[in-house]
Motif scaffolding. Structure first.
Motif, PDB file in Angstrom:
ATOM      1  N   VAL A 131       0.482   4.682  -1.555  1.00  0.00           N
ATOM      2  CA  VAL A 131      -0.224   5.749  -2.271  1.00  0.00           C
ATOM      3  C   VAL A 131      -0.149   7.058  -1.478  1.00  0.00           C
ATOM      4  O   VAL A 131      -1.123   7.775  -1.337  1.00  0.00           O
ATOM      5  CB  VAL A 131      -1.687   5.375  -2.570  1.00  0.00           C
ATOM      6  CG1 VAL A 131      -1.769   4.277  -3.584  1.00  0.00           C
ATOM      7  CG2 VAL A 131      -2.437   4.988  -1.322  1.00  0.00           C
ATOM      8  N   GLY A 132       1.010   7.349  -0.943  1.00  0.00           N
ATOM      9  CA  GLY A 132       1.180   8.581  -0.188  1.00  0.00           C
ATOM     10  C   GLY A 132       0.446   8.518   1.132  1.00  0.00           C
ATOM     11  O   GLY A 132       0.605   7.599   1.908  1.00  0.00           O
ATOM     12  N   SER A 133      -0.391   9.497   1.371  1.00  0.00           N
ATOM     13  CA  SER A 133      -1.091   9.565   2.652  1.00  0.00           C
ATOM     14  C   SER A 133      -2.513   9.014   2.583  1.00  0.00           C
ATOM     15  O   SER A 133      -3.278   9.165   3.530  1.00  0.00           O
ATOM     16  CB  SER A 133      -1.135  11.016   3.142  1.00  0.00           C
ATOM     17  OG  SER A 133      -1.857  11.808   2.208  1.00  0.00           O
ATOM     18  N   ALA A 134      -2.887   8.357   1.482  1.00  0.00           N
ATOM     19  CA  ALA A 134      -4.238   7.805   1.347  1.00  0.00           C
ATOM     20  C   ALA A 134      -4.409   6.594   2.257  1.00  0.00           C
ATOM     21  O   ALA A 134      -3.520   5.767   2.397  1.00  0.00           O
ATOM     22  CB  ALA A 134      -4.510   7.394  -0.091  1.00  0.00           C
ATOM     23  N   ALA A 135      -5.541   6.530   2.879  1.00  0.00           N
ATOM     24  CA  ALA A 135      -5.861   5.392   3.744  1.00  0.00           C
ATOM     25  C   ALA A 135      -6.402   4.238   2.903  1.00  0.00           C
ATOM     26  O   ALA A 135      -6.989   4.462   1.847  1.00  0.00           O
ATOM     27  CB  ALA A 135      -6.900   5.812   4.774  1.00  0.00           C
ATOM     28  N   TRP A 137       0.888  -1.165   0.000  1.00  0.00           N
ATOM     29  CA  TRP A 137       0.000   0.000   0.000  1.00  0.00           C
ATOM     30  C   TRP A 137       0.916   1.203   0.000  1.00  0.00           C
ATOM     31  O   TRP A 137       1.469   1.598   1.013  1.00  0.00           O
ATOM     32  CB  TRP A 137      -0.913  -0.008   1.227  1.00  0.00           C
ATOM     33  CG  TRP A 137      -1.904   1.109   1.139  1.00  0.00           C
ATOM     34  CD1 TRP A 137      -1.833   2.319   1.769  1.00  0.00           C
ATOM     35  CD2 TRP A 137      -3.083   1.145   0.357  1.00  0.00           C
ATOM     36  NE1 TRP A 137      -2.889   3.103   1.424  1.00  0.00           N
ATOM     37  CE2 TRP A 137      -3.689   2.396   0.548  1.00  0.00           C
ATOM     38  CE3 TRP A 137      -3.701   0.235  -0.508  1.00  0.00           C
ATOM     39  CZ2 TRP A 137      -4.867   2.755  -0.085  1.00  0.00           C
ATOM     40  CZ3 TRP A 137      -4.869   0.601  -1.117  1.00  0.00           C
ATOM     41  CH2 TRP A 137      -5.440   1.841  -0.907  1.00  0.00           C
ATOM     42  N   PRO A 165      -9.034   1.271   1.809  1.00  0.00           N
ATOM     43  CA  PRO A 165     -10.490   1.302   1.837  1.00  0.00           C
ATOM     44  C   PRO A 165     -11.038   0.660   3.112  1.00  0.00           C
ATOM     45  O   PRO A 165     -10.365  -0.139   3.757  1.00  0.00           O
ATOM     46  CB  PRO A 165     -10.894   0.499   0.597  1.00  0.00           C
ATOM     47  CG  PRO A 165      -9.726  -0.348   0.286  1.00  0.00           C
ATOM     48  CD  PRO A 165      -8.517   0.400   0.745  1.00  0.00           C
TER      49      PRO A 165
END
Length: 41
Positions: free
Chosen positions: A13-17, A11, A19
């Motif tokens: 994707v930067g700071s994206a949590a 995982w 789902p």
């Protein structure tokens, strides 16, 4: 035992949590359900 089943995901994707429902991310909705180990990085 040479017949171990692994499911490896990342995982990154930067700071994206991730789902709320990680069923698809972990592949729990496909396959035979006999995964021995999940590796998440």
């Amino acid at each position: 035992d040479a017949n171990r089943k692994l499911h490896i995901i990342t995982w990154n994707v930067g700071s994206a949590a991730p789902p709320d429902d990680i069923t698809a991310l972990l592949g729990l909705n496909v396959g035979d359900g006999n995964t021995d180990m999940y590796i998440i990085g």
